[in-house]
Design a protein around this motif. Structure first.
Motif, PDB file in Angstrom:
ATOM      1  N   VAL A 164       0.814  -1.203   0.000  1.00 16.83           N
ATOM      2  CA  VAL A 164       0.000   0.000   0.000  1.00 16.83           C
ATOM      3  C   VAL A 164       0.852   1.259   0.000  1.00 16.83           C
ATOM      4  O   VAL A 164       0.476   2.278  -0.601  1.00 16.83           O
ATOM      5  CB  VAL A 164      -0.995  -0.004   1.183  1.00 16.83           C
ATOM      6  N   GLN A 165       2.020   1.228   0.642  1.00 19.19           N
ATOM      7  CA  GLN A 165       2.845   2.434   0.649  1.00 19.19           C
ATOM      8  C   GLN A 165       3.428   2.705  -0.733  1.00 19.19           C
ATOM      9  O   GLN A 165       3.555   3.864  -1.141  1.00 19.19           O
ATOM     10  CB  GLN A 165       3.966   2.305   1.699  1.00 19.19           C
ATOM     11  N   ALA A 166       3.780   1.653  -1.454  1.00 19.06           N
ATOM     12  CA  ALA A 166       4.245   1.841  -2.835  1.00 19.06           C
ATOM     13  C   ALA A 166       3.126   2.395  -3.704  1.00 19.06           C
ATOM     14  O   ALA A 166       3.345   3.292  -4.533  1.00 19.06           O
ATOM     15  CB  ALA A 166       4.760   0.524  -3.397  1.00 19.06           C
ATOM     16  N   VAL A 167       1.915   1.893  -3.500  1.00 14.63           N
ATOM     17  CA  VAL A 167       0.761   2.400  -4.240  1.00 14.63           C
ATOM     18  C   VAL A 167       0.548   3.878  -3.938  1.00 14.63           C
ATOM     19  O   VAL A 167       0.327   4.696  -4.840  1.00 14.63           O
ATOM     20  CB  VAL A 167      -0.501   1.583  -3.908  1.00 14.63           C
ATOM     21  N   ARG A 168       0.633   4.246  -2.683  1.00 12.43           N
ATOM     22  CA  ARG A 168       0.364   5.633  -2.292  1.00 12.43           C
ATOM     23  C   ARG A 168       1.337   6.608  -2.944  1.00 12.43           C
ATOM     24  O   ARG A 168       0.980   7.740  -3.245  1.00 12.43           O
ATOM     25  CB  ARG A 168       0.416   5.768  -0.767  1.00 12.43           C
ATOM     26  N   ARG A 169       2.555   6.169  -3.169  1.00 11.19           N
ATOM     27  CA  ARG A 169       3.526   7.047  -3.819  1.00 11.19           C
ATOM     28  C   ARG A 169       3.142   7.345  -5.269  1.00 11.19           C
ATOM     29  O   ARG A 169       3.655   8.303  -5.855  1.00 11.19           O
ATOM     30  CB  ARG A 169       4.920   6.423  -3.749  1.00 11.19           C
ATOM     31  N   ASP A 170       2.251   6.542  -5.836  1.00  9.87           N
ATOM     32  CA  ASP A 170       1.798   6.780  -7.201  1.00  9.87           C
ATOM     33  C   ASP A 170       0.751   7.887  -7.288  1.00  9.87           C
ATOM     34  O   ASP A 170       0.399   8.317  -8.396  1.00  9.87           O
ATOM     35  CB  ASP A 170       1.187   5.497  -7.796  1.00  9.87           C
ATOM     36  N   PHE A 171       0.212   8.342  -6.162  1.00 12.93           N
ATOM     37  CA  PHE A 171      -0.892   9.296  -6.141  1.00 12.93           C
ATOM     38  C   PHE A 171      -0.425  10.600  -5.502  1.00 12.93           C
ATOM     39  O   PHE A 171      -0.406  10.731  -4.271  1.00 12.93           O
ATOM     40  CB  PHE A 171      -2.083   8.713  -5.373  1.00 12.93           C
ATOM     41  N   PRO A 172      -0.059  11.594  -6.293  1.00 15.06           N
ATOM     42  CA  PRO A 172       0.509  12.830  -5.745  1.00 15.06           C
ATOM     43  C   PRO A 172      -0.378  13.525  -4.729  1.00 15.06           C
ATOM     44  O   PRO A 172       0.125  14.096  -3.748  1.00 15.06           O
ATOM     45  CB  PRO A 172       0.720  13.701  -6.995  1.00 15.06           C
ATOM     46  N   ILE A 173      -1.696  13.502  -4.925  1.00 15.51           N
ATOM     47  CA  ILE A 173      -2.583  14.279  -4.047  1.00 15.51           C
ATOM     48  C   ILE A 173      -2.599  13.744  -2.628  1.00 15.51           C
ATOM     49  O   ILE A 173      -2.974  14.462  -1.688  1.00 15.51           O
ATOM     50  CB  ILE A 173      -4.017  14.331  -4.634  1.00 15.51           C
ATOM     51  N   LEU A 174      -2.178  12.495  -2.430  1.00 12.49           N
ATOM     52  CA  LEU A 174      -2.197  11.936  -1.083  1.00 12.49           C
ATOM     53  C   LEU A 174      -1.148  12.577  -0.182  1.00 12.49           C
ATOM     54  O   LEU A 174      -1.160  12.365   1.034  1.00 12.49           O
ATOM     55  CB  LEU A 174      -2.005  10.416  -1.137  1.00 12.49           C
ATOM     56  N   ALA A 175      -0.242  13.369  -0.749  1.00 13.08           N
ATOM     57  CA  ALA A 175       0.707  14.148   0.057  1.00 13.08           C
ATOM     58  C   ALA A 175       0.135  15.499   0.462  1.00 13.08           C
ATOM     59  O   ALA A 175       0.787  16.263   1.183  1.00 13.08           O
ATOM     60  CB  ALA A 175       2.011  14.349  -0.722  1.00 13.08           C
ATOM     61  N   GLU A 176      -1.078  15.800   0.017  1.00 10.67           N
ATOM     62  CA  GLU A 176      -1.726  17.081   0.341  1.00 10.67           C
ATOM     63  C   GLU A 176      -2.048  17.145   1.826  1.00 10.67           C
ATOM     64  O   GLU A 176      -2.253  16.132   2.501  1.00 10.67           O
ATOM     65  CB  GLU A 176      -3.012  17.211  -0.478  1.00 10.67           C
ATOM     66  N   ARG A 177      -2.123  18.372   2.343  1.00 11.61           N
ATOM     67  CA  ARG A 177      -2.529  18.580   3.734  1.00 11.61           C
ATOM     68  C   ARG A 177      -3.805  19.408   3.764  1.00 11.61           C
ATOM     69  O   ARG A 177      -3.979  20.338   2.972  1.00 11.61           O
ATOM     70  CB  ARG A 177      -1.416  19.261   4.539  1.00 11.61           C
ATOM     71  N   VAL A 178      -4.697  19.069   4.665  1.00  5.53           N
ATOM     72  CA  VAL A 178      -5.972  19.761   4.837  1.00  5.53           C
ATOM     73  C   VAL A 178      -6.082  20.165   6.305  1.00  5.53           C
ATOM     74  O   VAL A 178      -5.957  19.324   7.202  1.00  5.53           O
ATOM     75  CB  VAL A 178      -7.153  18.850   4.437  1.00  5.53           C
ATOM     76  N   ASN A 179      -6.278  21.463   6.554  1.00  5.49           N
ATOM     77  CA  ASN A 179      -6.323  21.974   7.920  1.00  5.49           C
ATOM     78  C   ASN A 179      -5.060  21.595   8.695  1.00  5.49           C
ATOM     79  O   ASN A 179      -5.109  21.291   9.898  1.00  5.49           O
ATOM     80  CB  ASN A 179      -7.575  21.465   8.650  1.00  5.49           C
ATOM     81  N   GLY A 180      -3.942  21.569   7.981  1.00  3.35           N
ATOM     82  CA  GLY A 180      -2.675  21.245   8.618  1.00  3.35           C
ATOM     83  C   GLY A 180      -2.460  19.769   8.874  1.00  3.35           C
ATOM     84  O   GLY A 180      -1.439  19.377   9.455  1.00  3.35           O
ATOM     85  N   LYS A 181      -3.403  18.930   8.449  1.00  2.00           N
ATOM     86  CA  LYS A 181      -3.323  17.489   8.678  1.00  2.00           C
ATOM     87  C   LYS A 181      -3.147  16.761   7.343  1.00  2.00           C
ATOM     88  O   LYS A 181      -3.601  17.244   6.305  1.00  2.00           O
ATOM     89  CB  LYS A 181      -4.611  16.981   9.350  1.00  2.00           C
ATOM     90  N   PRO A 182      -2.516  15.584   7.351  1.00  2.00           N
ATOM     91  CA  PRO A 182      -2.416  14.806   6.114  1.00  2.00           C
ATOM     92  C   PRO A 182      -3.804  14.452   5.579  1.00  2.00           C
ATOM     93  O   PRO A 182      -4.700  14.073   6.347  1.00  2.00           O
ATOM     94  CB  PRO A 182      -1.657  13.547   6.540  1.00  2.00           C
ATOM     95  N   LEU A 183      -3.995  14.606   4.280  1.00  2.00           N
ATOM     96  CA  LEU A 183      -5.270  14.268   3.657  1.00  2.00           C
ATOM     97  C   LEU A 183      -5.554  12.771   3.799  1.00  2.00           C
ATOM     98  O   LEU A 183      -4.703  11.934   3.512  1.00  2.00           O
ATOM     99  CB  LEU A 183      -5.242  14.625   2.173  1.00  2.00           C
ATOM    100  N   VAL A 184      -6.756  12.462   4.267  1.00  2.00           N
ATOM    101  CA  VAL A 184      -7.249  11.085   4.285  1.00  2.00           C
ATOM    102  C   VAL A 184      -8.454  11.047   3.358  1.00  2.00           C
ATOM    103  O   VAL A 184      -9.508  11.612   3.670  1.00  2.00           O
ATOM    104  CB  VAL A 184      -7.647  10.648   5.712  1.00  2.00           C
ATOM    105  N   TRP A 185      -8.304  10.405   2.208  1.00  2.00           N
ATOM    106  CA  TRP A 185      -9.354  10.434   1.191  1.00  2.00           C
ATOM    107  C   TRP A 185     -10.262   9.221   1.332  1.00  2.00           C
ATOM    108  O   TRP A 185      -9.958   8.124   0.857  1.00  2.00           O
ATOM    109  CB  TRP A 185      -8.761  10.499  -0.213  1.00  2.00           C
TER     110      TRP A 185
END
Length: 615
Positions: A209-230
């Protein structure tokens, strides 16, 4: 109940050759009676006017293999645990694949995973369940003969959370068996440390799953100062870098209109566009690319069918069947058509878990039924519906079937030939592709009988002021300049999903869904809406003392994105006495740590209202 044999009636069938190649009607009737005799209280009926015969094999869900695995005797029925267990050493380990009949992407040679002594695995002892390979089963769904471990366990955790493991019972209504360890975890899923507020990786079924997550740039986004959980994947999925780059490359190096010019860029663009069509053909297991039509999405796809098939074959007094689970996009087009032509819309009810009542569906079918249009996975509840049984019964009644696959193609293997679907639709943005692009699959012989929906360029062979000759499918249904770049992006998304492996995605998401279900149902005052034994990646709930938008806003403050509202599926929510729910929905890039954060946040909300109350 007894299913009456339906007499052939030209007025009741859209096309005289519509069902060429289908099994004999008596066989399908026998099949239906075998199905319903296995349902609670079903009895053992004999179809009227059909001589006694050997029971027909019951259909199973996709993925199905069309040919036996290498080394397995022709004609072996892999749908039974005993027969299948003998074949397991021949196909596992190694995960051999077989190609579906007529082409398409390879399906797993082994569609079922059996855990138990009958499959050669050691028996569980005490509170542990320790199968050697898999602790899942995907066989005998929907209250067919077998047992119901997942149904029993799901019911138990909805009514009273427990931390001990659960062994499967002797009944199976299907879904997937899973075993929980003493900490209440599904195998291969590790709970994130309580001290850590960061999502922690989990990997099962060969998926990193961590390798998969690196394929999705938006998952590094932060919302309200917190890591985005989509967790809003049922509304739209995020896009991998390969899709973003492919669309960008198209505009940088290939941009041109297609099919109509002799220059180099036109050739590049045409190849890319038709290559995407081939990717959709493989994903769905279609017979040929001429059965794949590009549209803006599933909604436009359903409207296309309503305005072509519907206008040609549905008239006054005819009937269209949908289910209570449907998205508005699979209700409103049929309402509009029915009002215009004088047809009637009929609705399949669901039980208290949110599963379609097949016996009630069979009662709705009659010689006036022209079309059955149902979802494969409910966007509001996550219910996986028994589409193969639905299709077989509809065909026995002389009706065509449309399957809304908007919520299924990103979670499970689909083979339209194995299902024998007449039409199948899905949206690109829900399978990690761009917005504004989708697919309609239709059987070629049926598409060739349908009139065009829109007129213009690209769909014509010849035009005079007196007459227009139309192109065959699929061009006939793609008037004007289509969404070329996003079709190419969709092709990249489908290829990406195939490389990850839909079987890997399915297993990982299933384990994550089990884990999330257990966590949420342990919260006092939380009511899960939709508890069918067979579900995919959706958890809808309401929380005592809160409006759904309040829960959504509280989760957003933690960076967690969920949908709150009616999800464009008001009829099914009202069936359960609510107008809106909070709907976290999972994808294969979500982690156990993210689930923990969701559960902990909702639990804090419940405690803030005095601990909630069970109701």
């Amino acid at each position: 109940m007894t299913i009456q044999t339906l007499t052939s009636n030209p007025q009741a069938q859209p096309d005289a050759s519509a069902h060429a190649g289908l099994p004999d009607l008596g066989v399908l009737t026998q099949l239906a009676n075998e199905l319903f005799s296995s349902l609670p209280g079903g009895g053992t009926p004999q179809p009227t006017g059909v001589p006694a015969a050997a029971p027909a094999p019951l259909p199973h869900e996709a993925p199905l293999q069309a040919t036996p695995p290498a080394g397995v005797a022709d004609g072996l029925d892999l749908g039974s645990p005993q027969a299948y267990s003998a074949a397991i050493p021949q196909v596992y380990p190694g995960a051999a694949t077989v190609a579906p009949t007529g082409g398409g992407a390879p399906a797993p040679a082994a569609p079922y995973y059996f855990a138990g002594e009958e499959a050669g695995y050691p028996a569980a002892s005490g509170s542990e369940a320790a199968p050697v390979r898999e602790s899942r089963i995907d066989a005998q769904p929907y209250a067919l003969p077998g047992g119901d471990a997942l149904g029993d366990i799901l019911q138990s955790i909805v009514s009273e959370p427990r931390a001990t493991s659960a062994a499967p019972s002797s009944r199976s209504s299907g879904g997937h068996f899973y075993f929980l360890d003493d900490a209440g975890r599904a195998p291969g899923i590790e709970k994130a440390p309580e001290r850590s507020g960061q999502p922690q990786a989990a990997a099962t079924g060969g998926l990193d799953v961590q390798a998969v997550r690196r394929d999705f740039p938006i998952l590094a986004e932060r919302v309200n100062g917190k890591p985005l959980v989509w967790f809003d994947n049922a509304a739209t999925t995020q896009k991998p870098r390969v899709v973003i780059d492919r669309v960008s490359y198209f505009y940088e190096h290939e941009n041109s209109n297609i099919h109509r010019a002799a220059h180099e860029l036109a050739a590049r663009a045409t190849d890319a566009y038709e290559g995407a069509r081939n990717s959709a053909t493989r994903l769905l297991g279609a017979r040929s690319s001429s059965e794949i039509i590009f549209v803006r999405g599933a909604t436009e796809g359903i409207n296309l069918i309503a305005n072509t098939f519907g206008r040609k074959y549905i008239g006054a007094g005819d009937e269209i069947i949908v289910s209570n689970l449907e998205h508005h996009a699979n209700i409103v087009p049929w309402q509009l058509l029915a009002k215009e032509v004088g047809a009637k819309l009929r609705v399949i009810p669901v039980d208290d878990s949110g599963q379609i009542l097949l016996e009630e569906y069979a009662k709705l079918l009659n010689p006036r039924t022209r079309l059955v249009s149902v979802t494969q996975v409910s966007n509001a509840l996550g219910t996986v519906t028994p589409v193969q049984e639905i299709i077989a019964l509809a065909h026995a009644a002389g009706a065509r079937v449309l399957i809304d696959g908007a919520q299924s193609v990103s979670h499970m293997r689909v083979n339209v030939q194995a299902l024998d679907a007449d039409f199948f639709v899905f949206s690109g943005h829900k399978v990690f592709g761009p917005t504004g692009i989708g697919v309609v699959y239709g059987k070629k012989d049926l598409l060739d009988t349908l009139p065009p929906w829109q007129g213009g360029g690209n769909m014509i062979a010849d035009v005079t002021f007196e007459h227009t000759q139309f192109q065959p499918a699929p061009a006939r249904f793609e008037a004007g300049t289509g969404n070329i770049a996003d079709a190419v992006g969709l092709g990249a998304a489908l290829d990406y999903v195939e490389r990850i492996g839909l079987e890997n995605i399915y297993r990982y998401e299933h384990d994550l869904l089990v884990y999330a279900t257990r966590g949420l149902t342990s919260i006092p005052g939380l009511r899960l809406i939709g508890t069918a034994a067979h579900k995919a990646s959706v958890l809808s709930f309401v929380l005592d003392g809160y409006r759904t938008e309040e829960v959504g806003a509280a989760l957003n403050r933690e960076g967690i994105a969920v949908r709150s509202g009616h999800h464009c599926a008001q009829p099914i929510l009202r069936r359960f006495g609510v107008e809106a729910t909070v709907r976290p929905s999972l994808a294969f890039y979500n982690t156990v740590g993210e689930v923990d954060l969701l559960v902990d946040t909702v639990r804090r909300l419940a405690h803030a209202k005095g601990g909630g109350r069970r109701g």
